[in-house]
Design a protein around this motif. Structure first.
Motif, PDB file in Angstrom:
ATOM      1  N   ARG A 292      25.362  47.518  19.037  1.00  0.00           N
ATOM      2  CA  ARG A 292      25.273  48.631  18.099  1.00  0.00           C
ATOM      3  C   ARG A 292      23.875  49.229  18.081  1.00  0.00           C
ATOM      4  NH1 ARG A 292      26.839  48.421  12.295  1.00  0.00           N
ATOM      5  NH2 ARG A 292      26.015  46.316  12.272  1.00  0.00           N
TER       6      ARG A 292
ATOM      7  N   GLY B 198      23.172  42.770  22.269  1.00  0.00           N
ATOM      8  CA  GLY B 198      24.311  42.063  21.705  1.00  0.00           C
ATOM      9  C   GLY B 198      23.933  40.720  21.118  1.00  0.00           C
ATOM     10  N   TYR B 199      22.794  40.163  21.564  1.00  0.00           N
ATOM     11  CA  TYR B 199      22.396  38.844  21.080  1.00  0.00           C
ATOM     12  C   TYR B 199      21.427  38.930  19.902  1.00  0.00           C
ATOM     13  CZ  TYR B 199      18.755  40.021  24.481  1.00  0.00           C
ATOM     14  OH  TYR B 199      17.793  40.684  25.182  1.00  0.00           O
TER      15      TYR B 199
ATOM     16  N   TYR C  94      21.979  38.980  16.779  1.00  0.00           N
ATOM     17  CA  TYR C  94      22.338  37.988  15.755  1.00  0.00           C
ATOM     18  C   TYR C  94      21.786  36.618  16.109  1.00  0.00           C
ATOM     19  CZ  TYR C  94      25.185  34.829  12.944  1.00  0.00           C
ATOM     20  OH  TYR C  94      25.596  33.838  12.096  1.00  0.00           O
ATOM     21  N   THR C  95      22.070  36.182  17.332  1.00  0.00           N
ATOM     22  CA  THR C  95      21.640  34.857  17.753  1.00  0.00           C
ATOM     23  C   THR C  95      20.119  34.762  17.734  1.00  0.00           C
ATOM     24  OG1 THR C  95      23.568  34.762  19.164  1.00  0.00           O
ATOM     25  CG2 THR C  95      21.840  33.170  19.618  1.00  0.00           C
TER      26      THR C  95
ATOM     27  N   ALA D  49      18.857  34.538  14.282  1.00  0.00           N
ATOM     28  CA  ALA D  49      19.208  33.226  13.728  1.00  0.00           C
ATOM     29  C   ALA D  49      18.216  32.162  14.168  1.00  0.00           C
ATOM     30  CB  ALA D  49      20.622  32.844  14.147  1.00  0.00           C
TER      31      ALA D  49
ATOM     32  N   LYS E 269      22.329  49.689   4.356  1.00  0.00           N
ATOM     33  CA  LYS E 269      22.507  48.239   4.397  1.00  0.00           C
ATOM     34  C   LYS E 269      23.397  47.807   5.563  1.00  0.00           C
ATOM     35  CE  LYS E 269      24.725  46.377   0.905  1.00  0.00           C
ATOM     36  NZ  LYS E 269      25.658  45.247   1.049  1.00  0.00           N
ATOM     37  N   THR E 270      24.175  48.743   6.109  1.00  0.00           N
ATOM     38  CA  THR E 270      25.069  48.374   7.198  1.00  0.00           C
ATOM     39  C   THR E 270      24.408  48.559   8.568  1.00  0.00           C
ATOM     40  OG1 THR E 270      26.032  50.563   7.440  1.00  0.00           O
ATOM     41  CG2 THR E 270      27.048  49.104   5.831  1.00  0.00           C
TER      42      THR E 270
ATOM     43  N   PRO F 184      19.550  44.857   8.805  1.00  0.00           N
ATOM     44  CA  PRO F 184      19.895  44.192   7.535  1.00  0.00           C
ATOM     45  C   PRO F 184      21.259  43.505   7.586  1.00  0.00           C
ATOM     46  CG  PRO F 184      19.920  46.595   7.287  1.00  0.00           C
ATOM     47  CD  PRO F 184      19.303  46.286   8.617  1.00  0.00           C
ATOM     48  N   ASP F 185      22.198  44.106   8.297  1.00  0.00           N
ATOM     49  CA  ASP F 185      23.549  43.557   8.339  1.00  0.00           C
ATOM     50  C   ASP F 185      23.542  42.157   8.947  1.00  0.00           C
ATOM     51  OD1 ASP F 185      26.384  43.944   7.958  1.00  0.00           O
ATOM     52  OD2 ASP F 185      26.544  44.010  10.133  1.00  0.00           O
ATOM     53  N   LEU F 186      22.927  42.037  10.124  1.00  0.00           N
ATOM     54  CA  LEU F 186      22.929  40.725  10.788  1.00  0.00           C
ATOM     55  C   LEU F 186      22.057  39.735  10.029  1.00  0.00           C
ATOM     56  CD1 LEU F 186      22.866  41.853  14.505  1.00  0.00           C
ATOM     57  CD2 LEU F 186      24.793  41.088  13.143  1.00  0.00           C
TER      58      LEU F 186
ATOM     59  N   GLY G 213      21.689  39.654   6.800  1.00  0.00           N
ATOM     60  CA  GLY G 213      22.482  39.217   5.647  1.00  0.00           C
ATOM     61  C   GLY G 213      23.511  38.162   6.014  1.00  0.00           C
ATOM     62  N   TYR G 214      23.996  38.234   7.251  1.00  0.00           N
ATOM     63  CA  TYR G 214      24.976  37.245   7.686  1.00  0.00           C
ATOM     64  C   TYR G 214      24.318  35.885   7.972  1.00  0.00           C
ATOM     65  CZ  TYR G 214      29.094  40.249   8.291  1.00  0.00           C
ATOM     66  OH  TYR G 214      30.181  41.039   8.081  1.00  0.00           O
ATOM     67  N   ILE G 215      23.007  35.871   8.181  1.00  0.00           N
ATOM     68  CA  ILE G 215      22.354  34.604   8.513  1.00  0.00           C
ATOM     69  C   ILE G 215      21.641  33.997   7.304  1.00  0.00           C
ATOM     70  CG2 ILE G 215      20.719  33.441  10.044  1.00  0.00           C
ATOM     71  CD1 ILE G 215      20.935  36.054  11.805  1.00  0.00           C
ATOM     72  N   THR G 216      20.970  34.854   6.539  1.00  0.00           N
ATOM     73  CA  THR G 216      20.137  34.335   5.469  1.00  0.00           C
ATOM     74  C   THR G 216      21.000  33.916   4.278  1.00  0.00           C
ATOM     75  OG1 THR G 216      19.876  36.583   4.689  1.00  0.00           O
ATOM     76  CG2 THR G 216      18.128  35.692   6.058  1.00  0.00           C
TER      77      THR G 216
END
Lengths: 457, 590
Positions: A270, A275-276, A278-279, A282, A311-312, A316-318, A320-323
């Motif tokens: 996006r 693509g990584y 998020y990882t 993290a 926020k999307t 911030p989105d990714l 929020g999914y980790i923290t």
């Protein structure tokens, strides 16, 4: 004997292709020496046969393909750690820039760290009093948590982060604390604000600063937070300190990552971010926490600016999914002059439930917290309705909720940057505000609690 | 057979000289013997995904194939344990290397020293086929582990001995039709990417009781069914998954923490041993297997973790148990697929995900189901219920993972951030969620609770639906424009939302609500609606009806202790009837 290669094939900043190499390994650190003797650092991103793809941490300016030499150092990027780092300022690559002496390292640690074994984590459950009502009362921070601040351009996130760093303490506890501060691509002024704040409160002696400012090399930013976390891990898990890590600004970090990804011609996810993402995020955030059998802890407050207040957006989105939650700042509240402008409803602390209640804060904490949330949400809805239909359209109850919402913002949220409220003050203030509402509407609080803390007059 | 590395790019390693290896073989890479799996072969060159961090690996290092596909060990010792994505026991790794996970560790999934009391259920001379139970082990106080003949074997039991054995000891010898003898131990190996066989699959027709009111009453899931829980961050996906893992009335729970937070797994590890199963009083941990491949652990192993989990679930299903698999989150698993696909330079499909994303998701969920197990006994039935969390970017479910999941699952619990902001938990949106099992479960509900349960359900759904339409009107012209009957609908809907659907996962009593209790609570609210409707027709004053004391009691009904609710709810019902009657009488007098 380390071999030197003069076989640079191609440079497309921040990437470089070196041919005819031998024994080079993935993620290895390398140095490039320019004809004038200047040395810059880089790391191996990919190695295929005798060709290595290398990422420069600094600019490629002035590198001559024919005359520059590349040395592969046989180990990944490391940070020499020692307790002497406290009170010092380093650049984004971990070199001292405060004019002081070199650090005599006790140990050298790979800055990537190792994943923490979930079976070796100790669950964060010790309440940290930050003195900020919207955090202590509603989005409670606990030791070992990672709780980011979602901000946006022009909002005072720095003030809030500095206030937390200044006021945070664990009740009835005399542990040694330390602050690790990583400036990632922020301006000199913002960085200086934090350093001045640390100085003002005397915390500077217990602070390690890693500073990569806006005009420093962008790709270096990929290393900066890892440097900071490596130092934090050492202080927390080998020196038993309670470490607060502030990383600002993660948005700049993600952009540096995107720059490298684009240069590698990877398929973008996006908005062009890899693509990584998020990882990758993290592997930073998950380094916060507590470990079984260790006294120290890492509590992390990453700060990020949401592009377009959205926020999307992937960052911030990714995040929020980790923290374990997020503190969101609101431009509306900021315009209204509310300090700190914490947007209570979308903010969240996931670990609060284990850190509050009898023996930690107070028995009435959970009930009043839920009640304040629910009442503020309803009050805001009522106010919205009021702007469309006028006050007359509201039921009597809704009018009181609207009144409550205003009072809540003005008194509870709007405490200023210098006020340090104890948890008792915060909880009592909550009760004070709940008096505005009809008693029968206090469904989230146990009747015994209402009797005890809000006896009928 | 060994090869040589030619390329390293993150978790992808290419090696040549591996002509004898098979696609999907597990390989050992480099001096540290990192674990990897062959994805593709071109000539003698293999693309390998490595399940551990590849830092320090370079061309020239060796690669060795084990000749075996990625497999799990199945046998006593899995319950109460916590594994990483490729079934390495994390507590043992902790004892070996401390708080962090070092690389290249080899630990058997099942402890080789621990001894189990094996009780044979057959005698020598018995004819057996794959799946037949030859003996049992009391693995935990809650679960009797049945030792089965591996699916591919059949023949005659030559010898069998009871007593204390480790999983690797021979407990029986089987002679097959060719006269070849096979030593049977208590451990089986099974390749994770292949579904374990079953005799017959059935359409699910029993509900899985979760103790969550919105799930059991409005959007039930069947044992052997599939469900997805999508939602933006902060909407409570993980809490819903934890609640299901805690309270579902299944025999075994396999919880897969796939690319999620480390502390969440720690939470489960700490909390489950303390919680007791409301059905048998045993600690919940005694029936739980945890797979934890958190977001900071290597991404390739995250891809494998889903398969590891479901294979373990299928194994327990084969014993005739009902198993629930909870995967949190399938989006992170899909991202791991995307990352490997990108490194393999495959042509991307939507949003960079590989074109085979939808078929992989479908394959995973299709491994759920209600089955008759293999074996010579005809009536052994088990089920695997698969429930996956989905984390759509920005909460927007138009993205590929959510869409591919929605095409295959039958139950959809849609989490809503606006409900979460208002601290309405579980934040399952009652308008956008659905369950396709309502019809097939109806006979069960009717046989158990009579016709009213489902009738109440449809009435409640209709009230909630009407509320959302009425809210549109209220937003435009205000509440006063509504007639009395519509006002009542709004009030009842509010009670349904606040007093029924909201459920506090962290409150001792409210965390789990049994069917009967759900039924009675729903009855009370609908009874209020019916009585008020009746009273309004008799011109009773609306405001008085809305303010009766019994409503406050209904609001507190959730926290009534479990052994008292029958009497308390009956009392509330009686009080309510009396109070409304009084108002009606008063209204007539005026």
């Amino acid at each position: 004997m380390i071999k030197e290669y003069k076989t640079i094939q191609e440079i497309a900043s921040p990437l470089m292709l070196v041919k005819q190499v031998e024994g080079v390994t993935y993620d290895e650190l390398a140095e490039i020496e320019l004809p004038d003797g200047e040395v810059r650092r880089c790391k191996v991103l990919e190695v295929e046969g005798d060709t290595a793809v290398v990422q420069l941490f600094e600019s490629a300016q002035g590198i001559n393909l024919a005359q520059s030499k590349v040395r592969f150092l046989g180990h990944p990027l490391e940070l020499g750690v020692s307790e002497d780092m406290l009170g010092r300022v380093f650049n984004g690559m971990g070199e001292p820039i405060d004019g002081g002496p070199e650090i005599l390292a006790d140990e050298h640690h790979d800055i990537n760290g190792l994943p923490m074994n979930p079976a070796a984590r100790a669950y964060p459950a010790e309440f940290i009093q930050t003195g900020v009502s919207t955090i202590d009362g509603l989005n409670t921070l606990v030791r070992g948590q990672k709780l980011p601040i979602f901000s946006a351009s022009g909002l005072p996130h720095a003030n809030l982060a500095a206030q937390i760093a200044r006021q945070a303490r664990v009740l009835g506890d005399e542990e040694t604390f330390a602050v690790v501060f990583a400036a990632i691509g922020i301006t000199f002024e913002e960085s200086e604000y934090f350093i001045q704040e640390f100085r003002r409160t005397g915390a500077i002696d217990r602070t390690v600063v890693f500073s990569n400012l806006a005009n420093d090399p962008a790709v270096e930013r990929i290393a900066t937070p890892r440097m900071a976390l490596t130092a934090a891990e050492y202080l927390a898990f080998e020196k038993d300190m309670q470490v607060l890590v502030i990383l600002t600004d993660i948005t700049n970090y993600a952009e540096a990552l995107r720059e490298v990804s684009a240069a590698k011609k990877e398929v973008p996810g996006r908005r062009g971010y890899p693509g990584y993402l998020y990882t990758d995020l993290a592997t930073l955030y998950e380094r916060a926490g507590r470990r079984i059998g260790k006294r120290g802890s890492i509590t992390m407050i990453p700060i990020l600016t949401m592009p377009e207040d959205d926020k999307t957006h992937p960052i911030p989105d990714l995040t929020g999914y980790i923290t374990e939650g997020q503190i969101i700042l609101s431009r509306d509240l900021h315009r209204k002059g509310i300090v700190p402008p914490v947007d209570v409803l979308p903010s969240l602390s996931r670990l609060k439930d284990k850190g509050i209640g009898e023996g930690k804060t107070r028995e009435d904490h959970a009930g009043t917290m839920n009640q304040l949330f629910a009442a503020y949400a309803r009050g805001k809805d009522a106010k919205e309705l009021m702007t469309i239909l006028g006050e007359a359209a509201l039921s009597d109850d809704d009018k009181q909720f609207a009144k409550f919402a205003d009072a809540f913002e003005q008194e509870y949220v709007n405490q200023g940057n210098e006020v340090n409220r104890s948890i008792e003050d915060t909880l009592n203030l909550g009760w004070e505000l709940l008096r505005i509402l009809p008693r029968t509407e206090l469904k989230r609080i146990k009747p015994e609690m209402i009797e005890k803390y809000m006896p009928e007059a | 057979m060994s090869g040589t590395i030619t390329k390293v790019s993150g978790p992808l390693v290419v090696a040549n000289g591996l002509a004898d290896a098979n696609v999907s073989d597990v390989v050992r890479v480099g001096e540290q013997r990192l674990i990897g799996e062959i994805l593709n072969m071109t000539g003698d060159s293999a693309s390998i995904q490595v399940y551990e961090e590849t830092s320090g690996l370079g061309p020239g290092a060796g690669v060795e194939t084990t000749g075996m596909p990625l497999s799990v060990e199945l046998g006593p010792g899995m319950l109460e344990n916590i594994y990483d994505g490729i079934q390495r026991p994390l507590p043992e790794i902790r004892d070996m290397t401390g708080s962090t996970i070092a690389r290249g560790i080899e630990v058997p999934a099942l402890n080789r020293e621990r001894r189990w009391q094996f009780v044979p259920t057959l005698e020598a001379g018995a004819e057996v086929v794959g799946g037949d139970v030859i003996g049992t082990v009391q693995e935990t106080s809650a679960i009797l582990h049945k030792i089965m003949v591996p699916p591919q074997l059949k023949g005659t039991i030559k010898s069998i001995t009871g007593g204390e054995f480790t999983v690797a000891d021979t407990v029986a010898v089987l002679t097959d039709a060719q006269g070849v003898e096979h030593a049977l131990t208590m451990v089986q190996r099974w390749p994770v990417r292949i579904a374990r066989p079953y005799a017959q699959k059935f359409a699910p027709n029993r509900p899985m009781n979760s103790g969550q009111r919105i799930i059991d009453t409005l959007f039930p899931i069947a044992k052997g069914g599939t469900a997805a829980v999508p939602g933006p961050f902060g909407s409570g996906k993980t809490v819903v998954q934890h609640q299901l893992a805690k309270w579902s009335d299944v025999d075994i729970v396999v919880y897969i923490g796939c690319g999620e937070r480390g502390n969440e797994m720690t939470d489960v590890l700490m909390e489950f041993p303390e919680l007791t199963d409301p059905r048998n009083g045993e600690p919940l941990m005694k029936r739980t297997v945890l797979i934890a491949n958190t977001s900071d652990m290597p991404v390739a192993a995250r891809e494998a973790s889903i398969y590891t989990g479901i294979t373990i679930a299928e194994y327990f299903r084969d014993m005739g148990y009902d198993v629930a698999v909870l995967a949190d989150s399938t989006s992170r698993w899909a991202e791991a697929l995307r990352e490997m696909s990108g490194r393999l330079e495959e042509m991307p499909g939507e949003e960079g995900y590989p074109a085979y994303l939808a078929s992989r998701i479908a394959q995973f969920y299709e491994r759920a189901g209600c089955v008759r197990c293999i074996g010579s006994d005809e009536d052994r039935r088990g089920s695997v219920t698969a429930i996956g969390a989905v984390s759509p970017p920005g909460g927007d479910i138009s993205e590929p993972v959510s869409q591919a999941t929605m095409r295959i699952v039958k139950v959809f619990w849609s989490l809503d951030s606006s409900l979460a902001y208002a601290r309405h938990f579980p934040a399952i949106n009652w308008l956008t969620s659905y369950s396709l099992y309502v019809e097939s479960l109806q006979p069960w509900y009717e046989a158990t609770f009579g016709a009213d349960y489902m009738k109440n359900r449809s009435q409640a759904m209709s009230i909630l639906q009407q509320e959302s339409e009425l809210q549109e009107i209220v937003r435009l012209v205000g509440q006063d424009a509504l007639g009395a009957s519509d006002r009542l609908t709004m009030e009842t809907a509010k009670m349904l939302r606040e007093d029924f659907l909201q459920q506090n996962a962290f409150a001792d009593i409210d965390s789990y609500s049994e069917y009967r209790r759900q039924f009675l609570l729903m009855q009370l609210i609908l009874q209020y609606d019916a009585l008020c409707r009746d009273a309004l027709e008799k011109n009773a004053p609306m405001q008085k009806l809305f303010a009766i004391p019994a409503r406050v009691e209904i609001g507190r009904a959730k926290s009534v202790p479990n052994d008292e609710y029958e009497t308390v709810y009956a009392q509330i019902g009686a009080d309510m009837t009396a109070q409304i009657k009084e108002i009606v009488a008063g209204g007539e007098e005026q």
